[in-house]
Design a protein around this motif. Structure first.
Motif, PDB file in Angstrom:
ATOM      1  N   MET A   1       0.841  -1.163   0.000  1.00 17.68           N
ATOM      2  CA  MET A   1       0.000   0.000   0.000  1.00 17.68           C
ATOM      3  C   MET A   1       0.893   1.234   0.000  1.00 17.68           C
ATOM      4  N   ASP A   2       0.556   2.173  -0.853  1.00 12.85           N
ATOM      5  CA  ASP A   2       1.396   3.368  -0.931  1.00 12.85           C
ATOM      6  C   ASP A   2       1.131   4.310   0.248  1.00 12.85           C
ATOM      7  N   ASN A   3       2.032   5.233   0.421  1.00 13.51           N
ATOM      8  CA  ASN A   3       1.983   6.149   1.555  1.00 13.51           C
ATOM      9  C   ASN A   3       0.722   7.013   1.538  1.00 13.51           C
ATOM     10  N   LEU A   4       0.309   7.460   0.368  1.00 18.33           N
ATOM     11  CA  LEU A   4      -0.883   8.300   0.249  1.00 18.33           C
ATOM     12  C   LEU A   4      -2.130   7.533   0.691  1.00 18.33           C
ATOM     13  N   THR A   5      -2.256   6.303   0.243  1.00 16.98           N
ATOM     14  CA  THR A   5      -3.401   5.477   0.635  1.00 16.98           C
ATOM     15  C   THR A   5      -3.391   5.232   2.133  1.00 16.98           C
ATOM     16  N   ASN A   6      -2.216   4.953   2.680  1.00 13.27           N
ATOM     17  CA  ASN A   6      -2.110   4.714   4.113  1.00 13.27           C
ATOM     18  C   ASN A   6      -2.532   5.958   4.906  1.00 13.27           C
ATOM     19  N   ARG A   7      -2.098   7.121   4.472  1.00 12.37           N
ATOM     20  CA  ARG A   7      -2.486   8.365   5.160  1.00 12.37           C
ATOM     21  C   ARG A   7      -3.987   8.601   5.069  1.00 12.37           C
ATOM     22  N   ALA A  45      -7.595  -1.063  -1.354  1.00  7.97           N
ATOM     23  CA  ALA A  45      -6.173  -1.210  -1.041  1.00  7.97           C
ATOM     24  C   ALA A  45      -5.766  -2.685  -1.044  1.00  7.97           C
ATOM     25  N   GLN A  46      -6.612  -3.536  -0.483  1.00  6.44           N
ATOM     26  CA  GLN A  46      -6.302  -4.966  -0.462  1.00  6.44           C
ATOM     27  C   GLN A  46      -6.324  -5.558  -1.866  1.00  6.44           C
ATOM     28  N   THR A  47      -7.279  -5.131  -2.676  1.00  6.31           N
ATOM     29  CA  THR A  47      -7.367  -5.613  -4.061  1.00  6.31           C
ATOM     30  C   THR A  47      -6.141  -5.185  -4.852  1.00  6.31           C
ATOM     31  N   ASP A  48      -5.742  -3.923  -4.704  1.00  7.23           N
ATOM     32  CA  ASP A  48      -4.558  -3.424  -5.401  1.00  7.23           C
ATOM     33  C   ASP A  48      -3.303  -4.174  -4.961  1.00  7.23           C
TER      34      ASP A  48
END
Length: 59
Positions: A1-7, A45-48
């Motif tokens: 998961m990228d940082n933007l998604t995590n934020r 996010a999980q699918t990606d």
């Protein structure tokens, strides 16, 4: 998961907790909408992540 998604996930989670505390219930419409939005983002996010793990690695 990228940082933007995590934020974004963490921001939404914080909003959900704050709204639930303000409304003193998880059943209020605003809280439910935040929860559903967070659920959708988690699934995406999980699918990606699954897709990126399933892609063949270039060697």
């Amino acid at each position: 998961m990228d940082n933007l998604t995590n934020r974004r996930l963490e921001r939404l989670r914080g909003q959900l907790v704050a709204a639930a505390m303000r409304k003193q219930t998880f059943m209020h419409r605003d809280v439910l909408l935040l929860s559903q939005t967070l659920d959708q983002l988690i699934v995406k996010a999980q699918t990606d992540k699954r897709k990126s793990l399933d892609e063949p690695k270039a060697t």
